[in-house]
Design a protein around this motif. Structure first.
Motif, PDB file in Angstrom:
ATOM      1  N   ILE A  71      11.740   4.512  -2.323  1.00 22.23           N
ATOM      2  CA  ILE A  71      12.408   4.979  -3.535  1.00 22.23           C
ATOM      3  C   ILE A  71      12.722   3.783  -4.418  1.00 22.23           C
ATOM      4  N   LEU A  72      12.326   3.879  -5.666  1.00 21.20           N
ATOM      5  CA  LEU A  72      12.601   2.852  -6.662  1.00 21.20           C
ATOM      6  C   LEU A  72      13.664   3.391  -7.602  1.00 21.20           C
ATOM      7  N   ASN A  93      -3.563   2.841  -8.811  1.00 19.81           N
ATOM      8  CA  ASN A  93      -3.608   4.166  -8.176  1.00 19.81           C
ATOM      9  C   ASN A  93      -2.338   4.462  -7.385  1.00 19.81           C
ATOM     10  N   ILE A  94      -1.208   4.123  -7.980  1.00 20.46           N
ATOM     11  CA  ILE A  94       0.094   4.455  -7.393  1.00 20.46           C
ATOM     12  C   ILE A  94       0.618   5.703  -8.095  1.00 20.46           C
ATOM     13  N   CYS A  95       1.053   6.663  -7.321  1.00 21.35           N
ATOM     14  CA  CYS A  95       1.503   7.937  -7.885  1.00 21.35           C
ATOM     15  C   CYS A  95       3.002   8.116  -7.662  1.00 21.35           C
ATOM     16  N   PRO A  96       3.699   8.623  -8.669  1.00 23.59           N
ATOM     17  CA  PRO A  96       5.107   8.972  -8.446  1.00 23.59           C
ATOM     18  C   PRO A  96       5.221  10.328  -7.759  1.00 23.59           C
ATOM     19  N   ALA A  97       5.910  10.351  -6.644  1.00 24.65           N
ATOM     20  CA  ALA A  97       6.141  11.639  -5.980  1.00 24.65           C
ATOM     21  C   ALA A  97       7.012  12.520  -6.865  1.00 24.65           C
ATOM     22  N   TYR A  98       7.894  11.882  -7.623  1.00 27.99           N
ATOM     23  CA  TYR A  98       8.751  12.565  -8.600  1.00 27.99           C
ATOM     24  C   TYR A  98       9.366  11.504  -9.491  1.00 27.99           C
ATOM     25  N   GLN A 119       0.823  -1.214   0.000  1.00 33.09           N
ATOM     26  CA  GLN A 119       0.000   0.000   0.000  1.00 33.09           C
ATOM     27  C   GLN A 119       0.857   1.265   0.000  1.00 33.09           C
ATOM     28  N   TRP A 120       1.945   1.201  -0.746  1.00 32.97           N
ATOM     29  CA  TRP A 120       2.750   2.407  -0.961  1.00 32.97           C
ATOM     30  C   TRP A 120       2.204   3.109  -2.203  1.00 32.97           C
ATOM     31  N   THR A 121       1.518   4.205  -1.994  1.00 35.90           N
ATOM     32  CA  THR A 121       0.905   4.909  -3.123  1.00 35.90           C
ATOM     33  C   THR A 121       1.676   6.158  -3.527  1.00 35.90           C
ATOM     34  N   TRP A 122       2.751   6.445  -2.816  1.00 44.35           N
ATOM     35  CA  TRP A 122       3.496   7.687  -3.045  1.00 44.35           C
ATOM     36  C   TRP A 122       4.983   7.334  -3.044  1.00 44.35           C
ATOM     37  N   VAL A 123       5.526   7.040  -4.210  1.00 44.18           N
ATOM     38  CA  VAL A 123       6.899   6.538  -4.305  1.00 44.18           C
ATOM     39  C   VAL A 123       7.736   7.447  -5.187  1.00 44.18           C
TER      40      VAL A 123
END
Length: 867
Positions: free
Chosen positions: A279-280, A246-251, A217-221
């Protein structure tokens, strides 16, 4: 590049001339360009080419173009890549010793360092496929010193470098088998028809990574990657796949391959300022090394790293940054235990190392000593000259090195499979029966010389089993994808323990392809998985409202509106409860509404039925008084019969109010309203008759008046019955057309379900009230006319007061009745009945009871005759 082009043309011309000319003359060795002698080479019937990134991260030099440039130096020497090289050598030697595979052909190898650099890789791939003559004396036969050309190359590790090599060698149909290039772009057979690999495509790895992120449930990566085709295509697929969950990239940030200080500082500043804690990173070991170094300098230690397969099992990173990488998760390609390779790798000592530039450099980097005759110029190190001379007592058994670590043979296993893929294809070619071959007229592939395009055909058709694995390839030349989910854990001795905590198998069903054993995962900080959210999840009872100008993962939690619920976490919309249900306090489920009606048990109902009972009892008590004192002048002089009827009907009015209390039913509703209308019609009719009697009585005293004979007792009773029959007729019409009925009122948004009597016909209801009002108005008018008649024989004033009270009650009743709802509407109705009945009782009968009971001396004929 100009020099490179000249070299390429020279090689091509030399080879073409050598092939076309069948003369026995000796070609003169005229080698163009720098000496490039550092390689592993062994001849054979077929020599396999190999490209491996032993060195990486070239140090940029500013050239003046006035002097000859110095040899390129590199930041890193990768002993892990040297193991890959040695694995290829091991596989070739193992195949040569087998009797069941390529028994009539011997394999050789020609392995070079690609330096993880496109220009170097392209140049050295050309050297592999053309063969390289050693620099000899003028007039020496080139064929005496020529390294055999390779019809196939195992390599390279990087996707971008593999693409560059393919674009160069593609025109010659020379196949390239990569052991580590995972970019999905390489599956495009239109652009890269000569490409095969034993490394799964990134398309599968990215699906696994997206499902991993969704699982926790990491939606902000944060998503970062090196400026390369590998990272660009991987991140592009990741962003596309993540939309499904519904996963969003923080940047999303790309950084250059040559990470200068400004670039790495900018990157770490982004990591530090973002709220994303997961962080990926799509990069190799060398880029990751620079990033972690800057993270430590800026004290950025809170990040949960997700590794791409390029560095998911890197022991070298753990040695320097174990504290930052603790708990890292990443998918690693399938591992295997290759028999006897451990002893083969460790079969290196100083004499052996002196035979190879690569081994010499590895030995020196491992033991920090100098081997006599070694230059060690590739890696930029300032302290090399201060190292002591190797004494020969050094042993790989005494130190840890990624080179000799065979516990995680993953890329090495891919190299091993790549060599066996080529070997099996050559075996199929060598055992082909003429006339049954796959080419024109049933011909088989040529073995002398090997034609690369024919070898490629056999490679694409090859399936084989090695080390218990059934190796197969799809139409794109990609293997079936399966990954191990690895967790970086610290061993008791501080070493890296790569613990398998799950796996991903693309051949399984969509919802079963990712399996995770969460309890054995060791996290970077704490015992629970970290949170990485732009906004915390909305609990049941709330809905998500997107924040303007921000990604879908950034939202506010808004409570559901009245009458709505949300029974799931992160609900987008609230659900409206049915008419019979209502949200509970948490607004996460609909529960049956509470039935609301005016009950006998509740305080309001108790007060009303108590007043009703008291009123009825009082009325009956007055009735008793009137019956007991019926022969007294006060009682006889006020039309005793009508008074007794009025008191009886008033007691009925008090009791009929009880029908308005309790749970409504259809029959109760059909009794309630007609009984109310008829009882009040009887009461007002009696009062009207009494008023008429008073007027007629005084007019009958006039000389010659005989009016009373037309309004005697029979006529009075008839008038009461006639007036009541009109009301009864209205009620009958109402009941036969649209009668009242019990209903559940769901119009109001509340937690209660109102059980009420619906009047059915609004016209009928208001006709009943209107007729009562008409009788009351007529009664009031006649009483008003009789107000100045003699007091003792005149009830007109009391009737006037009672009608005023009646009007005040019922005029007030109408707006209150319309504006209230539920049991309060019924309560208002009951109050109006009781108040109007009490008003009539008190105004008309209280004065008489006062005289009869408290002033008996006035209850005589003489007192009645006085003014």
């Amino acid at each position: 590049m100009a020099r490179l082009c000249v070299t390429l043309l020279t090689f091509c011309l030399m080879r073409n001339i050598g092939v076309q000319s069948q003369s026995k003359r000796k070609d003169m060795c005229i080698y163009q360009g720098e000496d490039d002698i550092h390689s592993f080479y062994q001849g054979g019937d077929v020599v396999l080419g190999g490209l491996f990134p032993v060195h990486s991260s070239p140090i940029a030099l500013i050239s003046s173009f006035r002097t000859k440039p110095k040899p390129t130096e590199y930041k890193f020497f990768t002993s892990r890549a040297l193991r890959w090289m040695q694995t290829m050598i091991f596989a070739v030697e193992e195949i040569n010793q087998r009797q069941d595979l390529l028994s009539n052909l011997s394999l050789g190898y020609h392995i070079r360092d690609s330096c993880d650099d496109i220009p170097v890789s392209v140049k050295r791939s050309l050297l592999l496929v053309n063969g390289q003559p050693e620099r000899g004396r003028e007039g020496q036969d080139c064929r005496d010193t020529q390294k055999q050309p390779s019809p196939v190359i195992v390599g390279d590790a990087a996707s971008g470098i593999s693409m560059a090599v393919l674009r160069t060698l593609g025109s010659f149909k020379i196949p390239l088998v990569s052991y580590f290039a995972s970019c999905s772009c390489l599956s495009n057979k239109r652009d890269f028809p000569e490409f095969m690999r034993t490394m799964p495509s990134d398309a599968f790895q990215i699906k696994a990574l997206v499902k991993l992120v969704h699982y926790f449930q990491w939606t902000w990566v944060g998503v970062i990657g090196v400026e390369s085709d590998y990272a660009r295509f991987a991140i592009q697929i990741f962003l596309k796949e993540s939309e499904r969950f519904n996963i969003c990239p923080a940047y999303v940030h790309f950084y250059p391959v040559a990470l200068v200080q400004d670039a790495v500082k900018k990157l770490v500043d982004i990591l530090k300022s973002s709220s994303a804690t997961v962080i990926l990173n799509f990069s190799g070991e060398s880029e990751m090394h620079s990033i972690l170094k800057e993270c430590r300098r800026q004290n950025v230690t809170h990040l949960q790293w997700i590794a791409s397969e390029a560095w998911a099992t890197s022991q070298a990173l753990w040695e320097d940054f174990g504290d930052l990488l603790m708990g890292t998760l990443g998918f690693a390609i399938r591992r295997a235990d290759i028999p006897n390779i451990g002893s083969f790798l460790k079969n290196v000592n100083v004499p052996v190392a002196q035979t190879s530039h690569f081994l010499s450099e590895f030995w020196e980097e491992t033991f920090h000593c100098r081997i006599n005759g070694s230059s060690n110029t590739h890696v930029h190190r300032e302290d090399v000259q201060n190292w002591p001379t190797c004494n020969g007592s050094e042993s790989l058994d005494d130190v840890y090195s990624p080179y000799s670590d065979v516990s995680q043979l993953r890329v090495s296993y891919n190299v091993y499979k790549a060599v066996y893929l080529i070997a099996h294809a050559l075996h199929d070619m060598s055992t082909c029966i003429s006339g049954k071959g796959p080419f024109q007229n049933g011909t088989c592939g040529s073995l002398n010389p090997i034609l690369p395009w024919q070898l490629l055909y056999y490679m694409k058709q090859t399936n084989f089993t090695t080390l218990g694995e059934d190796v197969r390839f799809d139409n794109n030349g990609d293997p079936i994808a399966s990954y191990d989910l690895m967790n970086w854990q610290r061993g008791s001795d501080g070493s890296l323990q790569l613990v398998r905590v799950g796996f991903y198998d693309a051949s399984l069903e969509e919802d079963k392809d990712l399996i995770i054993d969460e309890p054995i995962i060791m996290w970077h900080r704490g015992e629970k998985a970290p949170e990485s959210l732009c906004s915390k999840s909305c609990l049941p009872g709330f809905r998500k409202a997107r924040q303007k100008g921000k990604p879908i993962c950034c939202f506010d939690c808004i409570p559901c509106a009245e009458g709505e619920i949300s029974n799931q976490t992160d609900s987008i919309d609230c659900l409206t409860c049915s008419k019979e249900t209502w949200p509970n306090q948490a607004q996460d489920q609909c529960i049956p509404k509470t039935l609301e009606f005016l009950s006998f048990q509740e305080p309001l109902g108790i007060v009303l039925w108590s007043v009703s009972a008291v009123g009825a009892f009082t009325t009956l008590a007055v009735l008793g008084v009137f019956i007991k004192y019926r022969k007294t002048p006060v009682i006889r002089g006020n039309n005793m019969e009508l008074s007794l009827l009025l008191l009886f009907f008033l007691s009925a009015c008090f009791l009929i109010s009880l029908t308005f209390i309790g749970k409504p039913t259809n029959w109760l509703c059909r009794i309630r309203y007609p009984a109310f209308g008829i009882s009040f019609a009887l009461c007002i009719s009696c009062i009207l008759a009494k008023t008429v009697v008073v007027l007629m009585a005084f007019r009958a005293t006039l000389p010659g008046s005989d009016v009373m004979k037309w309004f005697g007792p029979a006529q009075q009773r008839s008038s009461v019955i006639l007036c009541t029959c009109v009301q009864a007729l209205i009620c009958i019409i109402w009941l036969t057309t649209k009668p009242p009925f019990a209903s559940y009122n769901t119009k109001f948004m509340s937690a209660t379900l109102i059980v009420e009597c619906t009047v059915g016909s609004e016209v009928g209801f208001w006709c009943v009230l209107g007729y009562i009002g008409f009788l009351a108005c007529l009664c009031f008018f006649l009483a008003f006319l009789a107000r100045k008649l003699p007091d003792n024989f005149n009830e007109a004033k009391f009737i006037t007061f009672s009608m005023l009270i009646f009007f005040a009650v019922w005029i007030t009743f109408i707006p209150v009745y319309v504006s209230t709802r539920g049991k309060y509407t019924v309560a208002v109705h009951v109050f109006a009945i009781l108040a109007s009945a009490l008003g009539i009782l008190l105004c008309i009968f209280a004065p008489k009871c006062y005289i009869v009971l408290l002033k008996p001396e006035k209850n005589d004929k003489r007192s009645m005759m006085k003014k």
